[in-house]
Write a protein that holds these residues in place. Structure first.
Motif, short mmCIF file in Angstrom:
data_model
loop_
_atom_site.label_atom_id
_atom_site.label_comp_id
_atom_site.label_asym_id
_atom_site.label_seq_id
_atom_site.Cartn_x
_atom_site.Cartn_y
_atom_site.Cartn_z
N ILE A 173 7.07 -4.24 19.28
CA ILE A 173 5.95 -4.84 20.25
C ILE A 173 4.82 -4.97 19.48
CG2 ILE A 173 5.16 -2.92 21.29
CD1 ILE A 173 4.93 -4.79 24.05
N ASN A 174 4.09 -4.02 18.41
CA ASN A 174 3.10 -3.69 18.02
C ASN A 174 2.93 -4.41 16.62
OD1 ASN A 174 0.39 -2.99 17.18
ND2 ASN A 174 0.68 -0.94 18.18
N PRO A 175 2.33 -5.52 16.37
CA PRO A 175 2.41 -5.99 15.17
C PRO A 175 1.19 -5.25 13.99
CG PRO A 175 0.81 -7.42 16.65
CD PRO A 175 1.44 -6.26 17.47
N ALA A 176 0.14 -4.41 14.70
CA ALA A 176 -0.17 -3.59 13.55
C ALA A 176 0.66 -2.58 13.07
CB ALA A 176 -1.37 -2.80 14.19
N ILE A 177 1.75 -1.87 13.65
CA ILE A 177 2.68 -1.26 12.92
C ILE A 177 3.63 -1.91 12.01
CG2 ILE A 177 4.72 0.36 13.46
CD1 ILE A 177 3.71 1.08 16.17
N ILE A 178 3.99 -3.11 12.21
CA ILE A 178 4.60 -3.98 11.37
C ILE A 178 3.86 -4.11 10.18
CG2 ILE A 178 5.70 -6.13 10.97
CD1 ILE A 178 6.27 -6.26 13.87
N ASP A 179 2.76 -4.44 10.10
CA ASP A 179 1.61 -4.70 9.18
C ASP A 179 1.61 -3.67 8.32
OD1 ASP A 179 1.25 -7.28 9.95
OD2 ASP A 179 -0.55 -7.02 11.17
N ALA A 180 1.49 -2.37 8.82
CA ALA A 180 1.34 -1.19 8.20
C ALA A 180 2.68 -0.95 7.02
CB ALA A 180 0.95 -0.15 8.94
N VAL A 181 3.76 -0.92 7.96
CA VAL A 181 5.00 -0.61 7.15
C VAL A 181 5.30 -1.57 5.99
CG1 VAL A 181 7.22 -0.16 7.41
CG2 VAL A 181 5.95 0.68 9.27
N ARG A 182 5.08 -2.98 6.43
CA ARG A 182 5.12 -4.07 5.49
C ARG A 182 4.28 -3.87 4.50
NH1 ARG A 182 6.93 -9.29 8.76
NH2 ARG A 182 9.39 -9.07 8.54
N GLY A 183 2.96 -3.50 4.61
CA GLY A 183 2.05 -3.94 3.80
C GLY A 183 1.57 -2.70 2.81
N PRO A 184 0.39 -1.81 3.30
CA PRO A 184 0.23 -0.91 2.44
C PRO A 184 1.01 0.20 2.29
CG PRO A 184 -0.84 -0.62 4.68
CD PRO A 184 -0.29 -2.19 4.36
N PHE A 185 1.97 0.21 3.00
CA PHE A 185 3.06 1.38 2.95
C PHE A 185 4.62 0.60 2.62
CE2 PHE A 185 -0.35 3.11 5.60
CZ PHE A 185 -0.54 4.31 4.76
N GLY A 186 4.38 -0.58 2.10
CA GLY A 186 5.83 -1.23 1.88
C GLY A 186 6.63 -0.65 0.73
#
Length: 860
Positions: free
Chosen positions: A387-400
Motif C-alpha cells: 500500500i505504501n509507495p514510499a516503501i516501494i521507492d526505497a527498496v527499488r531505489g537507494p536500496f535496490g
C-alpha cells in the motif's frame, strides 16, 4: 471547522446590515456582553456594527479576499499535516488531536476578540489582518520546533499528562493566530460577509486537496514550513494596499521561511531525532508521504521466526521503520539463494513447504523478506501488494542493489494498492496467500484509527482471501504469540473460523492448522511472558492426513510447536474457538475475542469497554509486547478526553461565567436551544468519522478516502449553509429529517452498495462516492446556521453561549466517536449520529411549540 464556516454564510442576506453584523460578531466564540468604554460604539464593543462611513473602515478588496482564502487554506492544510507529524512523534492515537486543536485555537481567538476589543479597532483592520497573518505564518514552524523540544513520555503518569498538555498548547498557537485573522475578516465586512465566507470555504477545500501532495513532495517538517510560506503569502496580500512597513515584514517573513525550507530540505535542519520516547540513531534514509514516514537504519534484525535447528549463517539486513515503530527488514541479496537459506527455516515459511510452484500472493511485502522467501523455494509467479509507495521507492531505489533488485525480478509482479481492494477486484486464484506481521501503528493523513492494516484482519477480509484461493490453496497469516494468554493468535483463529462458517463450512477446525515458535523473550518488559510468532494455515478444503503429518514432522524437526490441528493435541482454547460453543467461550475469555468485522475493524483492541478501567489499573495481564499499546491507547484516549474537555470548556464556556452584566435567559426555550446545538455538535463528527473509515476499502487508499470524503462533506455543507440563508426556521425540520434518514440508510446500505460496485473503475467509484456524500453534507450544513439566525433574532445574548457548547461537544465527539467505534462499530457510531440529529429535531419541534405558545399568549 465546517460549522465555523457555516454560521457566516447564513448571515450574509440579512436585510439590516447593522443587525447582520451584530449577529456575525455574536457568533464568534466569546463575544458577549458590553464594554464600559463609550468610545467603542453604541454597545461599547469594537466588534459591534457601525456604519462604515466616517469610521475609516477598510474596503473589501480582491487582495483581502485572496488573503482570507490563503489563511483558510493554510489552516486546514496544517491540520492534516499535524495528523502525520503526531503519528511519528507520538503515536497514532494522537492523530485526531489535530481536529480538536483547530477548534480550540479558533475558539480561543474568538475569546480574545471579545475580552480585548480595544486592541482591535475597526480603523486598523488592514494592519491587524496583515500583522496577525505574519504571526500565524511564523508561528507554524516555531510551534513545531517547540513541540520537538518536549520529550513526550509514553507511560501512564502525571509527567505524561503534562507533556501531552504542553504539546497541545504549543500546537494550538498557529490556530489561535489564524483564528484571529478569520475572526477579524469575517466581522469587518458585514455587507459582503457572504463573499468573504465563499473565499473562506474555497480556501478550506483547496487546503484539503493540497495537504496530500505537500506531504508526498516534502518531508513532514518541510510541509509545515511550506504551509507557513503559504500563510506568509496571505500576509503579503493583506498588506498589499496598506502600510509599506507591514508589506516589507510580510515579504521578509516569506523569504525567511523559504530559507528555512531550503535549509531543512538540504541539511535536515528540522529532522526528527527523538520519536516515541526513543532516540533515533544510524539513520541511512528518510522519506515522508501522506501515509507514513519511513526510515532505514543500520540495525540488525532479530530472527524472530528462525528455527533454533538452523545453524547456518544469518542474512545481513537493514531495518526499515514505519513512523518510528513498526518495522520490516530489507535482506541483503546478491542472487545466491544459499546465503539466504535461513529464510526457509522460518515459522512464516511453512506454507511454502506444502506446495510447489503455485501462484503466490504476498500481502504487505514491505522490505521484501516474504517475497525473497518465496523465490528461495523456487516459486516463479509471485504477486506482491504494497500500500505504501514510499516503501516501494526505497527498496527499488537507494536500496535496490542491496536487495538484489528484488522488486524488478521477472518472477515478481508488484502492485501498489490497498490489499483488500486489490484482491476483491482481482479475478486470479492463488495457491498461497501470505500475510506476515502486518501492523504499521501509523495514522495516515486521513486521521487516527483509519489504519490500512485493520481491514486485513476482519472476517470479511478472510472471506475475500479464502475466496481467491485455488481448491487446495493455503492462506498463511502470522501474528505474535504469547504463551501466557495468546490473545492475538486466538483472535486470529476466531476470525478464520468465522470466515469459514460464512463460506458454509460447518467444521472450521478441519480447515485450520496453527504452528508457533516460542523461544525468545521480548525486551519491552523485564517480567514479560515468553513470546514468539504463530502462523495460521487455512484451507478452503479440509486438511488431508498426509498434509497434517507433514506439518507435524516439520514442526518437530524445526523445534516448533503445533498449537492446533485436526486430530493433533494442542491448546484447548483454540479447540473451543473452532467448536459450536465458540461464542460462549469468547464471551467468557478475559480479553475480547470477538472476530473483527469491516464495521468494527479494530483487531488490535482487545479490551472490552467494561474492562477498560480494570486494564488500566492492572495492566500486567494485557501488556504483552506489542499488545501493550492496547492498554496505553485506552489511557491516551482518556487523558486526551480530559485535556480536550478542560481546555475546550475553559475557552469556549468562559463567556458564560463572565457575562459582563448581560443576562442569559434560563427559561425552557433557552434549555431547548442548548440541547439543539449540543446535538448538532455531537452529531456532525459522529457521522463524518465512520464515513471516512468506510470509504477506504471502497476507494482503495486512505488518501483517496480523505480527499473524497472531506471534500464532499465540506463543499456540500458550505452550499447547504448558503441555501439555509433562505430557509425559515419553521422549515428546518426538512434537513434534520433528511440527515437522520441519510445516516440510517448509509449505516445499513453502504456495505451492499460497495459490494456490488467495487469492481467498477476508479473514476466511477469516485463519482458514486460524491453522489452519496455530497447530499449528506448539503443537509448537514443547514441546521446550524439556520438555528443561529433564529436564536439571534429572539435572544441574541445566547448566541456565544450555544456556540461554545456546540464547539465543546464537537471536540469531545472526535474522541467519543473513536471509543464508540472501537467498542460497537462504525454502524453504531453512524446510528448515534442519526440519534443526535434526531435529538436536535426533537428540540427544534419543542422550540417551535414554545414560540407558538409565546406568540399566542402575547396576542390581544
Amino acid at each position: 471547522m465546517i460549522q465555523l464556516y457555516s454560521v457566516w454564510a447564513d448571515l450574509s442576506t440579512e436585510k439590516d446590515a447593522a443587525r447582520s453584523f451584530r449577529l456575525a460578531s455574536a457568533a464568534l466564540p466569546g463575544r458577549v456582553g458590553r464594554s464600559k468604554n463609550p468610545a467603542l460604539g453604541r454597545k461599547g464593543n469594537a466588534l459591534q456594527a457601525e456604519p462604515a462611513e466616517g469610521r475609516g473602515a477598510r474596503q473589501l478588496t480582491r487582495a483581502t479576499l485572496l488573503g482570507v482564502l490563503v489563511v483558510s487554506l493554510a489552516l486546514l492544510a496544517l491540520e492534516i499535516a499535524l495528523t502525520r507529524i503526531f503519528s511519528v512523534l507520538l503515536w497514532y492515537h494522537f492523530a485526531f488531536l489535530a481536529i480538536s486543536l483547530a477548534l480550540f485555537g479558533l475558539g480561543a481567538a474568538g475569546l480574545l476578540l471579545h475580552f480585548f476589543p480595544e486592541r482591535f479597532p475597526r480603523d486598523r483592520t488592514g494592519s491587524h489582518l496583515a500583522r496577525f497573518t505574519i504571526l500565524f505564518a511564523l508561528s507554524i514552524p516555531l510551534s513545531f520546533i517547540l513541540i520537538l523540544g518536549v520529550p513526550f513520555i509514553y507511560r501512564i503518569s502525571f509527567a505524561a499528562l503534562v507533556s501531552l498538555g504542553l504539546i497541545y498548547v504549543f500546537a494550538a498557537i498557529p490556530f489561535l493566530f489564524g483564528g484571529i485573522v478569520l475572526g477579524i475578516a469575517l466581522s469587518r465586512f458585514p455587507e459582503k460577509i457572504g463573499t468573504v465566507y465563499g473565499f473562506d470555504l474555497l480556501g478550506a477545500g483547496i487546503g484539503c486537496a493540497l495537504a496530500v501532495p505537500l506531504l508526498n513532495l516534502l518531508s513532514g517538517p518541510g510541509s509545515v514550513v511550506a504551509i507557513g510560506m503559504i500563510a506568509a503569502v496571505g500576509a503579503v496580500l493583506f498588506a498589499a494596499s496598506g502600510a509599506r512597513a507591514l508589506l516589507r515584514r510580510a515579504i521578509l517573513a516569506f523569504l525567511a521561511l523559504c530559507a528555512l525550507l531550503l535549509a531543512h530540505e538540504t541539511t535536515g535542519l528540522l529532522r526528527i531525532d527523538f520519536a516515541k520516547d526513543e532516540l533515533e540513531e544510524r539513520i541511512l534514509y528518510e522519506k515522508w508521504n501522506a501515509l507514513s514516514r519511513i526510515t532505514v537504519a543500520e540495525r540488525g534484525t532479530p530472527n524472530w521466526g528462525t528455527s533454533e535447528a538452523y545453524k547456518g549463517p544469518k542474512p545481513e539486513t537493514l531495518w526499515l521503520k514505519i513512523d518510528a515503530e513498526a518495522g520490516t527488514p530489507i535482506v541483503r541479496f546478491d542472487g545466491d539463494f544459499e546465503k539466504v537459506r535461513a529464510l526457509q527455516y522460518d515459522i512464516t515459511a511453512i506454507a511454502y513447504t506444502l506446495r510447489r510452484d503455485v501462484p503466490v500472493l504476498v500481502i504487505g511485502p514491505g522490505g521484501g523478506r516474504d517475497v525473497l522467501t518465496a523465490l528461495s523455494f523456487g516459486y516463479k509467479n509471485i504477486t506482491a501488494v504494497e500500500i505504501n509507495p514510499a516503501i516501494i521507492d526505497a527498496v527499488r531505489g537507494p536500496f535496490g542493489a542491496y536487495s538484489g533488485g528484488l522488486y524488478e525480478r521477472p518472477e515478481v509482479q508488484l502492485v501498489a494498492a490497498e490489499a483488500r481492494s486489490a484482491v476483491r477486484r482481482s479475478r486470479r486464484q492463488y495457491g498461497i496467500i501470505q500475510s506476515s506481521l502486518i501492523d504499521t501503528w501509523a495514522a495516515t493523513s486521513a486521521g487516527a484509527y483509519v489504519l490500512s492494516e485493520n481491514g486485513l484482519y476482519t472476517r470479511e477480509a478472510f472471506v475475500d482471501f479464502l475466496s481467491h484461493l485455488t481448491d487446495d490453496g493455503i492462506l498463511a497469516v502470522s501474528r505474535w504469540y504469547f504463551e501466557g494468554m495468546p490473545i492475538e493468535t486466538l483472535r486470529l483463529a476466531g476470525v478464520a473460523a468465522a470466515a469459514l462458517r460464512d463460506l458454509g463450512e460447518g467444521e472450521p477446525g478441519a480447515h485450520v492448522l496453527i504452528v508457533k515458535r516460542s523461544v525468545w523473550d521480548w525486551a519491552y518488559r523485564l517480567n514479560e511472558f515468553r513470546d514468539g510468532i504463530a502462523t495460521l494455515l487455512v484451507k478452503r478444503t479440509p486438511w488431508l492426513p498426509d498434509e497434517i503429518e507433514h506439518v507435524r514432522r516439520l514442526a518437530e524437526e524445526l523445534r516448533f510447536d503445533v498449537v492446533y490441528g485436526p486430530s493433533l493435541e494442542g491448546r484447548s482454547e483454540f479447540a473451543k474457538l473452532m467448536g459450536k460453543d465458540a461464542d460462549t467461550f469468547a464471551a467468557s475469555y478475559p480479553a475480547d475475542l470477538r472476530p473483527p468485522t469491516d464495521d468494527r475493524p479494530f483487531f488490535f483492541y482487545t479490551i472490552r469497554p467494561g474492562d477498560a478501567l480494570r486494564a488500566m489499573l492492572n495492566r500486567g495481564a494485557f501488556e504483552q509486547g506489542v499488545m501493550q499499546n492496547n492498554v496505553r491507547a485506552v489511557f491516551v484516549l482518556v487523558a486526551l478526553l480530559f485535556v480536550v474537555l478542560l481546555l475546550a470548556g475553559f475557552t469556549l464556556l468562559l463567556p458564560a461565567l463572565f457575562r459582563k452584566g448581560e443576562r442569559f435567559p434560563l427559561d425552557r426555550a433557552s434549555v431547548l436551544f442548548l440541547l439543539y446545538f449540543t446535538a448538532l455538535g455531537f452529531g456532525f463528527l459522529t457521522v463524518e468519522i465512520p464515513l471516512l473509515q468506510r470509504f477506504i476499502l471502497y476507494l482503495g487508499h486512505p488518501v483517496h478516502a480523505l480527499s473524497v470524503v472531506l471534500l464532499s462533506l465540506l463543499v456540500g455543507s458550505g452550499l447547504g449553509s448558503v441555501v439555509a440563508q433562505r430557509l425559515s426556521f419553521r422549515a428546518l425540520w426538512i434537513p434534520l429529517v433528511g440527515v437522520v434518514g441519510a445516516a440510517i440508510l448509509l449505516a445499513f446500505l453502504l456495505p451492499r452498495l460497495f459490494a456490488v460496485s467495487l469492481a467498477a473503475s476508479f473514476p466511477a467509484r469516485v463519482f458514486l462516492s460524491w453522489a452519496l456524500l455530497f447530499p449528506v453534507g448539503f443537509l448537514m450544513g443547514m441546521p446550524f446556521p439556520a438555528g443561529i439566525r433564529a436564536l439571534g433574532k429572539e435572544r441574541e445574548g445566547m448566541v456565544p453561549w450555544v456556540w461554545g457548547v456546540n464547539g465543546a461537544t464537537s471536540v469531545a465527539a472526535s474522541v467519543l466517536a473513536t471509543f464508540l467505534a472501537i467498542s460497537f462499530g462504525f454502524r453504531a457510531v453512524l446510528l448515534v449520529g442519526a440519534g443526535a440529529y434526531a435529538l436536535g429535531l426533537a428540540a427544534f419541534v419543542a422550540i417551535s411549540g414554545s414560540s407558538r405558545e409565546a406568540r399566542g399568549s402575547s396576542a390581544p
